[in-house]
Motif scaffolding. Structure first.
Motif, PDB file in Angstrom:
ATOM      1  N   HIS A 248     -17.822  -4.294  10.594  1.00 55.36           N
ATOM      2  CA  HIS A 248     -17.931  -4.868   9.250  1.00 55.36           C
ATOM      3  C   HIS A 248     -16.575  -5.460   8.864  1.00 55.36           C
ATOM      4  O   HIS A 248     -15.714  -4.754   8.313  1.00 55.36           O
ATOM      5  CB  HIS A 248     -18.383  -3.802   8.256  1.00 55.36           C
ATOM      6  N   LYS A 249     -16.407  -6.729   9.137  1.00 58.70           N
ATOM      7  CA  LYS A 249     -15.099  -7.357   8.973  1.00 58.70           C
ATOM      8  C   LYS A 249     -14.658  -7.378   7.513  1.00 58.70           C
ATOM      9  O   LYS A 249     -13.503  -7.056   7.208  1.00 58.70           O
ATOM     10  CB  LYS A 249     -15.141  -8.781   9.536  1.00 58.70           C
ATOM     11  N   ASN A 250     -15.545  -7.762   6.595  1.00 52.56           N
ATOM     12  CA  ASN A 250     -15.155  -7.850   5.177  1.00 52.56           C
ATOM     13  C   ASN A 250     -14.821  -6.472   4.605  1.00 52.56           C
ATOM     14  O   ASN A 250     -13.847  -6.311   3.857  1.00 52.56           O
ATOM     15  CB  ASN A 250     -16.283  -8.486   4.373  1.00 52.56           C
ATOM     16  N   THR A 251     -15.627  -5.472   4.972  1.00 47.21           N
ATOM     17  CA  THR A 251     -15.349  -4.112   4.516  1.00 47.21           C
ATOM     18  C   THR A 251     -14.020  -3.617   5.064  1.00 47.21           C
ATOM     19  O   THR A 251     -13.231  -2.964   4.364  1.00 47.21           O
ATOM     20  CB  THR A 251     -16.484  -3.175   4.946  1.00 47.21           C
ATOM     21  N   PHE A 252     -13.756  -3.939   6.307  1.00 48.23           N
ATOM     22  CA  PHE A 252     -12.491  -3.536   6.928  1.00 48.23           C
ATOM     23  C   PHE A 252     -11.301  -4.188   6.223  1.00 48.23           C
ATOM     24  O   PHE A 252     -10.295  -3.521   5.945  1.00 48.23           O
ATOM     25  CB  PHE A 252     -12.518  -3.921   8.416  1.00 48.23           C
ATOM     26  N   GLN A 253     -11.423  -5.474   5.929  1.00 50.55           N
ATOM     27  CA  GLN A 253     -10.328  -6.165   5.249  1.00 50.55           C
ATOM     28  C   GLN A 253     -10.075  -5.561   3.865  1.00 50.55           C
ATOM     29  O   GLN A 253      -8.923  -5.421   3.435  1.00 50.55           O
ATOM     30  CB  GLN A 253     -10.664  -7.662   5.113  1.00 50.55           C
ATOM     31  N   TYR A 254     -11.138  -5.177   3.175  1.00 50.85           N
ATOM     32  CA  TYR A 254     -10.969  -4.577   1.849  1.00 50.85           C
ATOM     33  C   TYR A 254     -10.303  -3.206   1.955  1.00 50.85           C
ATOM     34  O   TYR A 254      -9.407  -2.879   1.161  1.00 50.85           O
ATOM     35  CB  TYR A 254     -12.339  -4.450   1.172  1.00 50.85           C
ATOM     36  N   LEU A 255     -10.713  -2.414   2.920  1.00 49.67           N
ATOM     37  CA  LEU A 255     -10.113  -1.087   3.086  1.00 49.67           C
ATOM     38  C   LEU A 255      -8.656  -1.177   3.507  1.00 49.67           C
ATOM     39  O   LEU A 255      -7.864  -0.283   3.203  1.00 49.67           O
ATOM     40  CB  LEU A 255     -10.914  -0.285   4.119  1.00 49.67           C
ATOM     41  N   LEU A 256      -8.286  -2.241   4.212  1.00 49.27           N
ATOM     42  CA  LEU A 256      -6.875  -2.441   4.536  1.00 49.27           C
ATOM     43  C   LEU A 256      -6.038  -2.562   3.262  1.00 49.27           C
ATOM     44  O   LEU A 256      -4.891  -2.115   3.213  1.00 49.27           O
ATOM     45  CB  LEU A 256      -6.697  -3.700   5.387  1.00 49.27           C
ATOM     46  N   GLU A 257      -6.615  -3.167   2.250  1.00 50.72           N
ATOM     47  CA  GLU A 257      -5.883  -3.403   1.011  1.00 50.72           C
ATOM     48  C   GLU A 257      -5.823  -2.163   0.120  1.00 50.72           C
ATOM     49  O   GLU A 257      -4.829  -1.951  -0.580  1.00 50.72           O
ATOM     50  CB  GLU A 257      -6.532  -4.554   0.238  1.00 50.72           C
ATOM     51  N   VAL A 258      -6.893  -1.353   0.128  1.00 52.07           N
ATOM     52  CA  VAL A 258      -6.978  -0.269  -0.863  1.00 52.07           C
ATOM     53  C   VAL A 258      -6.616   1.103  -0.294  1.00 52.07           C
ATOM     54  O   VAL A 258      -6.510   2.070  -1.063  1.00 52.07           O
ATOM     55  CB  VAL A 258      -8.401  -0.202  -1.473  1.00 52.07           C
ATOM     56  N   THR A 259      -6.479   1.208   1.028  1.00 56.71           N
ATOM     57  CA  THR A 259      -6.129   2.519   1.599  1.00 56.71           C
ATOM     58  C   THR A 259      -4.665   2.814   1.332  1.00 56.71           C
ATOM     59  O   THR A 259      -3.774   2.108   1.825  1.00 56.71           O
ATOM     60  CB  THR A 259      -6.410   2.544   3.115  1.00 56.71           C
ATOM     61  N   ARG A 260      -4.404   3.843   0.570  1.00 55.68           N
ATOM     62  CA  ARG A 260      -3.041   4.227   0.196  1.00 55.68           C
ATOM     63  C   ARG A 260      -2.826   5.707   0.520  1.00 55.68           C
ATOM     64  O   ARG A 260      -3.760   6.494   0.569  1.00 55.68           O
ATOM     65  CB  ARG A 260      -2.806   4.011  -1.306  1.00 55.68           C
ATOM     66  N   GLY A 261      -1.585   6.051   0.722  1.00 50.73           N
ATOM     67  CA  GLY A 261      -1.251   7.448   0.971  1.00 50.73           C
ATOM     68  C   GLY A 261      -1.289   7.841   2.432  1.00 50.73           C
ATOM     69  O   GLY A 261      -0.905   8.957   2.791  1.00 50.73           O
ATOM     70  N   VAL A 262      -1.753   6.958   3.292  1.00 46.67           N
ATOM     71  CA  VAL A 262      -1.809   7.213   4.732  1.00 46.67           C
ATOM     72  C   VAL A 262      -1.280   5.981   5.434  1.00 46.67           C
ATOM     73  O   VAL A 262      -1.665   4.848   5.115  1.00 46.67           O
ATOM     74  CB  VAL A 262      -3.248   7.518   5.202  1.00 46.67           C
ATOM     75  N   ASP A 263      -0.392   6.199   6.403  1.00 45.90           N
ATOM     76  CA  ASP A 263       0.137   5.086   7.183  1.00 45.90           C
ATOM     77  C   ASP A 263      -0.863   4.750   8.289  1.00 45.90           C
ATOM     78  O   ASP A 263      -0.842   5.331   9.371  1.00 45.90           O
ATOM     79  CB  ASP A 263       1.497   5.446   7.784  1.00 45.90           C
ATOM     80  N   ILE A 264      -1.737   3.844   7.984  1.00 45.92           N
ATOM     81  CA  ILE A 264      -2.815   3.515   8.930  1.00 45.92           C
ATOM     82  C   ILE A 264      -2.347   2.603  10.048  1.00 45.92           C
ATOM     83  O   ILE A 264      -3.128   2.294  10.959  1.00 45.92           O
ATOM     84  CB  ILE A 264      -3.988   2.844   8.187  1.00 45.92           C
ATOM     85  N   TYR A 265      -1.095   2.170  10.023  1.00 49.11           N
ATOM     86  CA  TYR A 265      -0.595   1.257  11.045  1.00 49.11           C
ATOM     87  C   TYR A 265       0.259   1.957  12.105  1.00 49.11           C
ATOM     88  O   TYR A 265       0.763   1.303  13.017  1.00 49.11           O
ATOM     89  CB  TYR A 265       0.241   0.148  10.401  1.00 49.11           C
ATOM     90  N   SER A 266       0.424   3.245  12.006  1.00 52.31           N
ATOM     91  CA  SER A 266       1.287   3.944  12.954  1.00 52.31           C
ATOM     92  C   SER A 266       0.553   5.120  13.567  1.00 52.31           C
ATOM     93  O   SER A 266      -0.478   5.573  13.048  1.00 52.31           O
ATOM     94  CB  SER A 266       2.567   4.436  12.269  1.00 52.31           C
ATOM     95  N   GLY A 267       1.090   5.610  14.682  1.00 54.78           N
ATOM     96  CA  GLY A 267       0.533   6.772  15.337  1.00 54.78           C
ATOM     97  C   GLY A 267      -0.874   6.549  15.852  1.00 54.78           C
ATOM     98  O   GLY A 267      -1.304   5.419  16.117  1.00 54.78           O
ATOM     99  N   ASN A 268      -1.602   7.645  15.970  1.00 51.53           N
ATOM    100  CA  ASN A 268      -2.966   7.558  16.487  1.00 51.53           C
ATOM    101  C   ASN A 268      -3.908   6.841  15.529  1.00 51.53           C
ATOM    102  O   ASN A 268      -4.922   6.275  15.957  1.00 51.53           O
ATOM    103  CB  ASN A 268      -3.495   8.960  16.790  1.00 51.53           C
ATOM    104  N   ASP A 269      -3.584   6.874  14.217  1.00 52.81           N
ATOM    105  CA  ASP A 269      -4.430   6.154  13.260  1.00 52.81           C
ATOM    106  C   ASP A 269      -4.395   4.653  13.529  1.00 52.81           C
ATOM    107  O   ASP A 269      -5.442   3.983  13.526  1.00 52.81           O
ATOM    108  CB  ASP A 269      -3.963   6.435  11.827  1.00 52.81           C
ATOM    109  N   GLY A 270      -3.223   4.123  13.756  1.00 53.01           N
ATOM    110  CA  GLY A 270      -3.124   2.698  14.056  1.00 53.01           C
ATOM    111  C   GLY A 270      -3.774   2.345  15.379  1.00 53.01           C
ATOM    112  O   GLY A 270      -4.485   1.335  15.494  1.00 53.01           O
TER     113      GLY A 270
END
Length: 657
Positions: A169-191
């Protein structure tokens, strides 16, 4: 209806229809069957609400909740199950309408934020389910009333953004990229997991763009690299080698490709890594030529959508290769090669030569790495018939002792080449048995030339030489090939024999008759000369065809015969048979012209058109068989033509060094 619904709730064991309704309600609310009167009253209280949800009666749901505000937060009997609000959300996420979104907004405003964060029995929050289904409207409503929902993990330690990426779900993913706060989603195993989920969903362009914007994603630790590479190693269709487009000759200058500067630092300015085009090739003579190419290509994509799909797929293949190249850069191979070993050998086993090539370019000792069975990547390539992976051997160093290693079973690489090819390799094709057997013999001979002569007669743990292994493994296929060859030769021999009978008889019953001396009366007619020549050619070519097919029937059918001898005889026989049929039809057309030309001069036209039908039909039916035979016998070798002396020489240098 109301009475029946009531019976369904209060007397759950009276009728089968009642039991069916009861089980339906349990599947939604997570409730369990019980004889307890309190539970039956609980079911009876919320049964109408369940029916409204089941029928998508959202106005009725709103009225029910307005009259009974506690219904939203009501807990089910089974511990750990969802609230009724979660059941409503599960149904609403599949309804992409303005009214459903407004209703969800009203209901969410009446629920406390901690209730929104409650998980179901599977460990999923309502927002996590919205992310998985791509319901962007419902997701925005839930984030509005509890922004922390984006950081709540499932039991599998996944975030909602991972679920949206995995389901594509590309649009949903793009929105969650903007609103996800408090977690570094670009580093470690999450990224790394986020990048891996995008690749799993075939969103290669999004994954590549993410890698450009955040250069450290998937590369900040060896575990992160392992996660991404393991995902790509299991997706052969993401590369050109595993795609059906692999055999389609697409001009590179019409395909957008990914290029990087040779002196570029990946950890630095990744914005310099751009998607450009090879249309700026050195063959272009100027801006006009470049512009005309672009106009032609854009027009072609507009007129033929399938062409655009091919272009996008080829671009995706290049993006995946570039992702592998970036992930493999700046790895401390001497310390971490063990964690990346599985990805390398999986790619070699599946035939992803682009993936293996990037490993070779990044680490020049890739060839001497061994898996748990004591095999290197070229042993694995030979065992699983991945010729393109094996042909990368000319790009590696340390080839002197490359094939001296024997696996746990004592088999050297020639033993592996002598083993029977997997059934998937021989499926399909017109000459399945003989053509596949020819490729196997060709592969074995090619590998035999690459190893030291001293290893040709080595025995494995079963005291078998490579030749003995080949004979034992392929005995059934040899029988099938013999049967197929004999049946084909017998059928074609019958046709050739009939042609011989017809054209031989026609030579003594010439059209127009003969005089007392046996000289044809129409000897000086052009049509008669055409008849005589074509009849003679038909006779000679059909006799040649019969002799070739007879040679096939009397062959000894050894393994080596399937490499050149038998295919060559079949090729000559089929070509001669085709030539005899064509000559016979020409002779027939000349005879008709002689008989009817005095009444209708244009009789040759319909005769020629009709006569081309059987000739063309034979050509179309037998050409695939002839082509397969030709390619397997005289085509380019499936494995590089080299010798052990060349591999042992110091002239071979890895291309990346």
């Amino acid at each position: 209806d109301e009475n029946e619904d009531e019976i369904t709730v209060t007397e759950p064991k009276i009728r089968k229809q009642t039991e069916d309704s009861q089980s339906s309600m349990v599947s939604v609310f997570g409730m369990i069957n019980s004889d307890d009167q309190g539970e039956d009253e609980y079911y009876a209280r919320y049964w109408p609400l369940y029916r409204m949800i089941q029928k998508n009666d959202w106005r009725g749901v709103e009225d029910f909740v307005t009259n009974d505000p506690g219904a939203l937060t009501a807990k089910t009997v089974a511990p750990g199950s969802t609230t009724i609000f979660h059941a409503i959300v599960e149904s609403l996420v599949d309804v992409e309408s303005y009214d459903a979104t407004c209703l969800l907004d009203k209901l969410a405003s009446r629920v406390y934020p901690p209730t929104l964060a409650r998980k179901d029995v599977y460990g999923y929050t309502a927002l996590y389910q919205c992310a998985g289904k791509g319901s962007l409207r419902a997701l925005k409503v839930l984030v509005k009333y509890n922004p922390d929902l984006t950081t709540i993990r499932s039991t599998g330690n996944n975030l909602p953004i991972h679920e949206a990426a995995y389901n594509g779900h590309k649009n949903t993913f793009q929105y969650l990229l903007e609103v996800t706060r408090g977690v570094d989603i670009y580093s470690g195993n999450d990224g790394a997991k986020m990048l891996s989920c995008l690749i799993d969903a075939s969103l290669y362009d999004v994954a590549f763009d993410l890698l450009k914007l955040h250069p450290t994603i998937g590369r900040d630790s060896i575990d992160s690299r392992r996660i991404v590479l393991n995902t790509l190693a299991q997706m052969p269709y993401a590369f050109a080698s595993g795609s059906r487009l692999g055999r389609i000759p697409v001009e590179e200058e019409f395909v957008s490709s990914i290029q990087t500067n040779d002196n570029q630092n990946v950890d630095g300015d990744m914005e310099n890594l751009i998607v450009t085009s090879k249309i700026h090739s050195q063959k272009s003579t100027g801006a006009m030529w470049h512009q005309s190419h672009w106009m032609l290509w854009n027009a072609l994509m507009r007129l033929a959508p399938s062409t655009k799909a091919i272009h996008e797929q080829k671009l995706a293949h290049m993006q995946t290769v570039e992702i592998v190249r970036i992930i493999c850069k700046e790895v401390i191979w001497t310390r971490h090669i063990g964690k990346l070993r599985w990805a390398l050998f999986t790619a070699a086993r599946l035939g992803i030569h682009e993936f293996v090539n990037e490993f070779i370019m990044a680490y020049n000792r890739t060839a001497i790495m061994l898996n748990k069975d004591g095999r290197n990547i070229f042993d694995v390539a030979v065992l699983h018939r991945r010729e393109k992976v094996f042909n990368l051997i000319h790009r590696v160093n340390y080839t002197t002792n490359l094939f001296l290693i024997e696996g746990n079973s004592g088999n050297n690489i020639l033993h592996l080449a002598a083993k029977l090819v997997p059934s998937s390799e021989v499926a399909g094709g017109h000459c399945r048995c003989s053509g596949s057997l020819a490729k196997m013999v060709q592969r074995t001979y090619a590998v035999e030339k690459l190893i030291h002569p001293d290893m040709v007669g080595d025995e494995n743990s079963s005291n078998q030489t490579p030749r003995e292994v080949f004979t034992q493994e392929h005995k059934d296929l040899v029988k099938e090939g013999e049967k197929w060859m004999k049946e084909t030769a017998s059928s074609c021999s019958v046709v050739a024999a009939l042609i011989i009978t017809v054209v031989f008889a026609a030579a003594f019953t010439v059209p127009g008759g003969s005089d007392s001396r046996g000289i044809p009366n129409l000897l000086h007619e052009k049509s008669f000369m055409i008849f005589a020549i074509s009849d003679m050619l038909a006779l000679f070519s059909s006799i040649t065809s019969v002799l070739m097919f007879l040679g096939i029937l009397t062959s000894r059918y050894a393994e080596d015969d399937f490499l050149v001898s038998l295919p060559r005889k079949l090729i000559i026989g089929l070509v001669a048979l085709f030539f005899s049929i064509a000559s016979m039809m020409v002779a027939f057309g000349a005879t008709v012209h002689i008989s009817l030309s005095h009444k209708w001069n244009l009789v040759i036209i319909p005769v020629a058109l009709v006569g081309c039908v059987p000739v063309t039909l034979f050509a179309f039916l037998q050409f695939p068989l002839l082509l397969d035979m030709w390619l397997s016998t005289y085509g380019r070798g499936i494995i590089i033509d080299s010798s052990w002396r060349e591999l042992a020489s110091c002239d071979l240098v890895a291309k990346g060094n």
